[in-house]
Structures are given as structure tokens and as C-alpha cells.
Motif scaffolding. Structure first.
Motif, PDB file in Angstrom:
ATOM      1  N   ARG A  30       0.851  -1.189   0.000  1.00  0.00           N
ATOM      2  CA  ARG A  30       0.000   0.000   0.000  1.00  0.00           C
ATOM      3  C   ARG A  30       0.889   1.243   0.000  1.00  0.00           C
ATOM      4  NH1 ARG A  30      -4.245  -0.133   4.705  1.00  0.00           N
ATOM      5  NH2 ARG A  30      -5.273   1.437   3.394  1.00  0.00           N
ATOM      6  N   MET A  31       0.408   2.297  -0.665  1.00  0.00           N
ATOM      7  CA  MET A  31       1.199   3.515  -0.817  1.00  0.00           C
ATOM      8  C   MET A  31       0.374   4.724  -0.401  1.00  0.00           C
ATOM      9  SD  MET A  31       3.007   2.698  -4.472  1.00  0.00           S
ATOM     10  CE  MET A  31       3.828   1.130  -4.746  1.00  0.00           C
ATOM     11  N   PHE A  32       0.975   5.557   0.424  1.00  0.00           N
ATOM     12  CA  PHE A  32       0.279   6.717   0.967  1.00  0.00           C
ATOM     13  C   PHE A  32       1.092   7.984   0.689  1.00  0.00           C
ATOM     14  CE2 PHE A  32      -0.945   3.051   3.443  1.00  0.00           C
ATOM     15  CZ  PHE A  32      -2.329   3.159   3.521  1.00  0.00           C
ATOM     16  N   GLY A  33       0.512   8.876  -0.089  1.00  0.00           N
ATOM     17  CA  GLY A  33       1.090  10.188  -0.296  1.00  0.00           C
ATOM     18  C   GLY A  33       0.453  11.159   0.687  1.00  0.00           C
ATOM     19  N   VAL A  34       1.274  11.933   1.381  1.00  0.00           N
ATOM     20  CA  VAL A  34       0.786  12.787   2.474  1.00  0.00           C
ATOM     21  C   VAL A  34       0.887  14.251   2.069  1.00  0.00           C
ATOM     22  CG1 VAL A  34       0.983  13.323   4.913  1.00  0.00           C
ATOM     23  CG2 VAL A  34       1.603  11.038   4.101  1.00  0.00           C
ATOM     24  N   GLU A  35      -0.270  14.886   1.949  1.00  0.00           N
ATOM     25  CA  GLU A  35      -0.339  16.287   1.553  1.00  0.00           C
ATOM     26  C   GLU A  35      -0.489  17.198   2.772  1.00  0.00           C
ATOM     27  OE1 GLU A  35      -2.129  16.749  -2.706  1.00  0.00           O
ATOM     28  OE2 GLU A  35      -3.714  16.044  -1.372  1.00  0.00           O
ATOM     29  N   PRO A  36      -0.146  18.488   2.606  1.00  0.00           N
ATOM     30  CA  PRO A  36      -0.250  19.419   3.734  1.00  0.00           C
ATOM     31  C   PRO A  36      -1.657  19.993   3.903  1.00  0.00           C
ATOM     32  CG  PRO A  36       0.803  20.508   1.882  1.00  0.00           C
ATOM     33  CD  PRO A  36       0.540  19.086   1.456  1.00  0.00           C
ATOM     34  N   ALA A  37      -2.278  19.704   5.057  1.00  0.00           N
ATOM     35  CA  ALA A  37      -3.574  20.300   5.393  1.00  0.00           C
ATOM     36  C   ALA A  37      -3.412  21.705   5.956  1.00  0.00           C
ATOM     37  CB  ALA A  37      -4.324  19.416   6.393  1.00  0.00           C
ATOM     38  N   GLY A  38      -2.171  22.105   6.207  1.00  0.00           N
ATOM     39  CA  GLY A  38      -1.904  23.480   6.629  1.00  0.00           C
ATOM     40  C   GLY A  38      -2.613  23.865   7.897  1.00  0.00           C
ATOM     41  N   ARG A  39      -3.194  25.051   7.897  1.00  0.00           N
ATOM     42  CA  ARG A  39      -3.925  25.548   9.075  1.00  0.00           C
ATOM     43  C   ARG A  39      -5.371  25.098   9.076  1.00  0.00           C
ATOM     44  NH1 ARG A  39      -0.454  30.756   8.442  1.00  0.00           N
ATOM     45  NH2 ARG A  39      -1.733  31.145   6.586  1.00  0.00           N
ATOM     46  N   ASP A  40      -5.955  24.882   7.873  1.00  0.00           N
ATOM     47  CA  ASP A  40      -7.373  24.519   7.809  1.00  0.00           C
ATOM     48  C   ASP A  40      -7.655  23.894   6.441  1.00  0.00           C
ATOM     49  OD1 ASP A  40     -10.121  24.286   7.791  1.00  0.00           O
ATOM     50  OD2 ASP A  40     -10.504  26.293   8.571  1.00  0.00           O
ATOM     51  N   LEU A  41      -7.908  22.595   6.429  1.00  0.00           N
ATOM     52  CA  LEU A  41      -8.140  21.868   5.179  1.00  0.00           C
ATOM     53  C   LEU A  41      -9.413  22.333   4.482  1.00  0.00           C
ATOM     54  CD1 LEU A  41      -7.168  19.559   3.328  1.00  0.00           C
ATOM     55  CD2 LEU A  41      -8.499  17.974   4.744  1.00  0.00           C
ATOM     56  N   ASN A  42     -10.340  22.899   5.225  1.00  0.00           N
ATOM     57  CA  ASN A  42     -11.624  23.296   4.651  1.00  0.00           C
ATOM     58  C   ASN A  42     -11.701  24.779   4.307  1.00  0.00           C
ATOM     59  OD1 ASN A  42     -12.876  20.678   4.855  1.00  0.00           O
ATOM     60  ND2 ASN A  42     -12.875  20.993   7.079  1.00  0.00           N
ATOM     61  N   GLN A  43     -10.569  25.467   4.372  1.00  0.00           N
ATOM     62  CA  GLN A  43     -10.539  26.894   4.065  1.00  0.00           C
ATOM     63  C   GLN A  43      -9.598  27.141   2.890  1.00  0.00           C
ATOM     64  OE1 GLN A  43     -12.314  29.527   5.518  1.00  0.00           O
ATOM     65  NE2 GLN A  43     -11.404  30.725   3.855  1.00  0.00           N
ATOM     66  N   ASP A  44     -10.136  27.690   1.802  1.00  0.00           N
ATOM     67  CA  ASP A  44      -9.292  28.003   0.647  1.00  0.00           C
ATOM     68  C   ASP A  44      -8.148  28.914   1.067  1.00  0.00           C
ATOM     69  OD1 ASP A  44     -11.060  26.542  -0.858  1.00  0.00           O
ATOM     70  OD2 ASP A  44     -12.020  28.278  -1.807  1.00  0.00           O
ATOM     71  N   GLY A  45      -6.950  28.612   0.559  1.00  0.00           N
ATOM     72  CA  GLY A  45      -5.791  29.430   0.856  1.00  0.00           C
ATOM     73  C   GLY A  45      -5.080  29.074   2.134  1.00  0.00           C
ATOM     74  N   GLU A  46      -5.613  28.112   2.888  1.00  0.00           N
ATOM     75  CA  GLU A  46      -5.017  27.752   4.176  1.00  0.00           C
ATOM     76  C   GLU A  46      -4.433  26.348   4.169  1.00  0.00           C
ATOM     77  OE1 GLU A  46      -4.628  29.811   6.886  1.00  0.00           O
ATOM     78  OE2 GLU A  46      -5.215  31.286   5.397  1.00  0.00           O
ATOM     79  N   HIS A  47      -4.328  25.739   2.993  1.00  0.00           N
ATOM     80  CA  HIS A  47      -3.747  24.405   2.858  1.00  0.00           C
ATOM     81  C   HIS A  47      -3.151  24.284   1.457  1.00  0.00           C
ATOM     82  CE1 HIS A  47      -6.836  22.801   0.102  1.00  0.00           C
ATOM     83  NE2 HIS A  47      -7.678  23.572   0.777  1.00  0.00           N
ATOM     84  N   ALA A  48      -2.513  23.146   1.170  1.00  0.00           N
ATOM     85  CA  ALA A  48      -1.984  22.873  -0.175  1.00  0.00           C
ATOM     86  C   ALA A  48      -2.236  21.412  -0.532  1.00  0.00           C
ATOM     87  CB  ALA A  48      -0.501  23.215  -0.255  1.00  0.00           C
ATOM     88  N   GLU A  98      -4.434  30.562  -4.072  1.00  0.00           N
ATOM     89  CA  GLU A  98      -3.367  30.735  -3.102  1.00  0.00           C
ATOM     90  C   GLU A  98      -3.340  29.512  -2.200  1.00  0.00           C
ATOM     91  OE1 GLU A  98      -4.080  34.432  -1.095  1.00  0.00           O
ATOM     92  OE2 GLU A  98      -3.092  35.594  -2.680  1.00  0.00           O
ATOM     93  N   VAL A  99      -2.138  29.087  -1.822  1.00  0.00           N
ATOM     94  CA  VAL A  99      -1.989  27.906  -0.972  1.00  0.00           C
ATOM     95  C   VAL A  99      -1.062  28.228   0.184  1.00  0.00           C
ATOM     96  CG1 VAL A  99      -2.443  26.222  -2.795  1.00  0.00           C
ATOM     97  CG2 VAL A  99      -0.107  27.040  -2.440  1.00  0.00           C
ATOM     98  N   TYR A 100      -1.075  27.334   1.168  1.00  0.00           N
ATOM     99  CA  TYR A 100      -0.251  27.555   2.362  1.00  0.00           C
ATOM    100  C   TYR A 100       0.144  26.208   2.964  1.00  0.00           C
ATOM    101  CZ  TYR A 100       0.820  27.763   7.251  1.00  0.00           C
ATOM    102  OH  TYR A 100       1.436  27.540   8.457  1.00  0.00           O
ATOM    103  N   SER A 101       1.373  26.150   3.468  1.00  0.00           N
ATOM    104  CA  SER A 101       1.826  25.053   4.319  1.00  0.00           C
ATOM    105  C   SER A 101       2.971  25.565   5.175  1.00  0.00           C
ATOM    106  CB  SER A 101       2.319  23.866   3.476  1.00  0.00           C
ATOM    107  OG  SER A 101       2.974  22.908   4.299  1.00  0.00           O
ATOM    108  N   VAL A 102       3.095  25.011   6.368  1.00  0.00           N
ATOM    109  CA  VAL A 102       4.249  25.335   7.204  1.00  0.00           C
ATOM    110  C   VAL A 102       5.539  24.884   6.531  1.00  0.00           C
ATOM    111  CG1 VAL A 102       4.226  23.174   8.530  1.00  0.00           C
ATOM    112  CG2 VAL A 102       5.103  25.272   9.597  1.00  0.00           C
ATOM    113  N   ALA A 103       5.439  23.926   5.624  1.00  0.00           N
ATOM    114  CA  ALA A 103       6.596  23.401   4.893  1.00  0.00           C
ATOM    115  C   ALA A 103       6.715  24.109   3.550  1.00  0.00           C
ATOM    116  CB  ALA A 103       6.454  21.902   4.684  1.00  0.00           C
TER     117      ALA A 103
END
Length: 407
Positions: free
Chosen positions: A258-276, A304-309
Motif C-alpha cells: 500500500r502507498m500513501f502520499g501525504v499532503e499538507p492540510a496546513g492551518r485549515d483543510l476546509n478553508q481556501d488558501g489555508e492548505h496545499a 493561493e496555498v499555504y503550508s508550514v513546509a
């Protein structure tokens, strides 16, 4: 280990199913066709392949080891292993494709390497390859990331590269790509745009994937030797997706893994511009010359996107990832900022390994899998080390984790 680069995808036009391709002006298409032809030649050229293999072994320090994180495994109840790409020269997986691209550029008679960077790891790796091979190097980097990743900016400049700030929009990775493309089209004849992930017009999603496939080829043999079989689960962070495809490529035909790619949910996965989280929340679209899933507004423009990384805040993703999502060969999950920072400190304090914040997303998901009852083996790609992040992390989060900022 010498790569042979044998794959059935993409097709001759650079498509993985409906994704990929090359949506660029005719002038640039001629240049990219030349790159494609040159790349096909070097994949059959033993002299090139032997030179690259020699650099991987004696310059990069490959093969990178697999580490069984026994303390982390005992704490969370699943056997967690790590492919230690953080131990490569320059501190991440990026050096794998940068050396390949730089060698190809030199074979083609190019004088300058040009690229974007987010976290700075691609920039450092490309600046290193340029210095080694006697090429000029321009690195475009968002102003926000220049401040966050200052240690890598200094490294690039020490290596002789010119770091050019991207000053528009959110001044992060997407804007750095925009600026790099603008710089490239001014002189595509003597410059070589060494794209930093499995993104962009054909042939770059294929080419970067191929150069990174050494990670999975090594890992498969190493894991077999260590355990007698394949890992049950693979985990890697996904921004553009090069470290993930690098690890996963060798296992794609084995349905038991099994393979899992992990994306950044950032500050809020349900808010545009607050995740990537492109594959989680995006839709198919065209950006930067290729078709893939992308985060887009109602007009079809990149969100617009955002992540701590800094290396993960990109509104699109490699086209092969989009194909693998649609055929359900890979699962794409998310980790938010807090989970990633928790994992950053957890790995540091339980195993004595300070990871890149990008890689900490993969560490966090492996821990979550174990907490949710996964009993099979987990192999994650520790794609980079955290030297570049410690000033930024200490300033923003240090007090929450008992770290004193004395600067």
C-alpha cells in the motif's frame, strides 16, 4: 547502482492517462523537444549512466541506508522504517535529479542552470551540481521562503549561485516557479531550466521521476535483505511529488504494497488558501505547462496555498500522481501543521533525527497509522534533514516544546 530507466509511462506525448503533456508556446516546445531527444539518448548511453552512478556513490554517498526506528516503533506499536535520504550530500533527495539534470545540461552545451526552490533543498542541490560541473546557476525563491529558509539561501550563495527573490503574490513556491519560467524564456538556448520536482511540461515529470527512482530501487533490495520481504506500507510527503515517486516507483507493480502520499492540510483543510492539499481538494486543470490536479478558483486560476513546509505549498502536483489517484493505486492523506510540528519534535527526541518539516508530514502520518492500529511494516521516505528549518521552527514553535530561542 546504475539506473536503467525502463517505464511504460508516460506515452510519447508525455501523458500519464489524461495528465501531463506539454502546454507551452511553440518556441519553447522546440527547446523542450530537444531536451526530450537528448534525455532519451543519455538513457542509452553507458558513459553517462556510469558517470552518474559514480557520482551517486562517491559524491552523494549512495546508497542511503534504511533505518529501523525501534524506539518510535516500540512507542507506537508498528514497525517503522526510514529511507534516509536526509543523509545524502546536501541533505535531501533533491541531489539525485539535480546531478542528472546538470549532467544532461552540460552534454547539451548549456551554460547556465536555472530553477525555482521552495524550502531551498532543490536550490542547494542544483547550486552544488552547478559548482561541481562548472556551470552558472540562478535560483528563484519566494521572499517569504528566503526569510524562512535563510540557512539554505546562504548555502546557495556560498556555492556561487545567484538567488533571485520572487516578489509577487504570496511570494512562495508557486511565485518562484512563475519567476523562473519568466527568466527562462528570455534565453532558453543557453539556459537549462532544471525543474525541481515531477512537474512541468514533458519530459520533466518523466525525467525527474527516473532520476529519483534510485531511491525505491535501493529501498526494495535493502528491505528484502533486512526483513526477507517487501514493506506492507510506503509513506512519503507530496508537494510536487518527487520524493514520493522516487520511493514508490519500484513497488508500483506489487499490489500487496500500500502507498500513501501525504499532503499538507496546513492551518485549515476546509478553508481556501489555508492548505496545499491538491489531490485531496483539487480538480484537473492546466498550470505551468502541464495538466494535473490543481487547486483553482472559480475562474480556473491557481488558488493561493499555504503550508508550514515551504517545499509543499504548491497548487498543483506531478501528473503521474494524478493518474495514480484516479486508478486508485495510491491513497492520498493529509497532515496539518500542528501534526507535522509534533512529529518534527517527536522524531528528534525519540530517535535523535531532526527531519525537514516536509518529511515530518510523512513521519506524522506513519505515527497516525500506528496509533490507528496498523500492524504491518511501514517504510517512509525521510526525504530531507531539518537543518534549514531550525531557526524558523524555534522562533515560531520553540516555546511550545521547551526550546529556548537565544538569538
Amino acid at each position: 547502482m546504475k539506473n536503467t530507466f525502463k517505464h511504460t509511462l508516460p506515452n510519447e506525448s508525455g501523458f500519464f492517462g489524461e495528465y501531463g503533456g506539454s502546454f507551452i508556446p511553440e518556441q519553447l516546445q522546440q527547446i523542450f523537444d530537444e531536451i526530450t531527444s537528448a534525455y532519451k539518448r543519455i538513457t542509452q548511453d553507458d558513459e553517462f549512466l556510469n558517470e552518474l552512478a559514480d557520482l551517486y556513490e562517491h559524491y552523494v554517498g549512495r546508497p542511503s541506508p534504511i533505518f529501523h526506528a525501534k524506539s518510535l516503533s516500540a512507542k507506537y506499536g508498528a514497525d517503522i522504517y526510514m529511507k534516509r535520504e536526509d543523509l545524502n550530500h546536501t541533505g535531501a533527495h533533491k541531489i539525485n535529479h539535480c546531478l542528472g539534470e546538470a549532467l544532461l545540461a552540460k552534454r547539451m552545451g548549456k551554460k547556465k542552470l536555472i530553477a525555482e526552490t521552495g524550502a531551498g533543498q532543490h536550490g542547494v542541490a542544483l547550486a552544488t551540481a552547478a559548482a561541481l560541473l562548472g556551470l552558472e546557476c540562478d535560483i528563484y525563491m519566494g521572499e517569504v521562503d528566503i526569510k524562512k529558509e535563510h540557512p539554505n539561501v546562504v548555502r546557495m550563495e556560498i556555492l556561487g549561485a545567484k538567488v533571485i527573490p520572487a516578489t509577487h503574490g504570496r511570494r512562495t513556491l508557486k511565485e518562484a516557479v512563475d519567476a523562473a519560467f519568466d527568466g527562462y524564456v528570455k534565453d532558453p538556448v543557453t539556459q537549462f531550466y532544471a525543474i525541481g520536482s515531477v512537474v512541468g511540461p514533458h519530459p520533466f515529470p518523466m525525467m525527474v521521476r527516473d532520476f529519483q527512482s534510485i531511491v525505491g530501487n535501493e529501498a526494495k533490495a535493502q528491505f528484502q535483505e533486512m526483513t526477507g520481504g517487501n514493506p506492507n506500507n510506503l509513506v512519503a510527503c507530496v508537494g510536487g511529488g518527487s520524493n514520493a515517486l522516487g520511493l514508490f516507483d519500484a513497488f508500483l507493480d506489487d499490489a500487496s504494497v500500500r502507498m500513501f502520499g501525504v499532503e499538507p492540510a496546513g492551518r485549515d483543510l476546509n478553508q481556501d488558501g489555508e492548505h496545499a492539499a491538491t489531490l485531496t481538494k483539487g480538480e484537473p486543470g492546466i498550470m505551468h505547462g502541464f495538466k494535473s490536479y490543481m487547486l483553482q478558483d472559480a475562474a480556473g486560476e491557481p488558488q493561493e496555498v499555504y503550508s508550514v513546509a515551504s517545499g509543499l505549498d504548491y497548487p498543483s502536483v506531478g501528473p503521474q500522481h494524478s493518474y495514480l489517484k484516479d486508478i486508485e493505486r495510491m491513497e492520498y492523506k493529509t497532515i496539518n501543521d500542528k501534526e507535522a510540528i509534533d512529529a518534527f519534535f517527536e522524531l528528534s527526541r525519540v530517535e535523535g533525527i531532526i527531519p525537514a518539516v516536509e518529511s515530518a508530514h510523512a513521519v506524522a502520518y506513519a505515527i497516525k497509522m500506528a496509533q490507528e492500529g496498523e500492524k504491518g511494516t511501514i517504510l517512509l521516505n525521510l526525504s530531507g534533514r531539518g537543518d534549514k528549518d531550525i531557526d524558523f521552527i524555534t522562533e515560531l514553535y520553540g516555546s511550545d516544546y521547551g526550546v529556548t530561542n537565544l538569538l
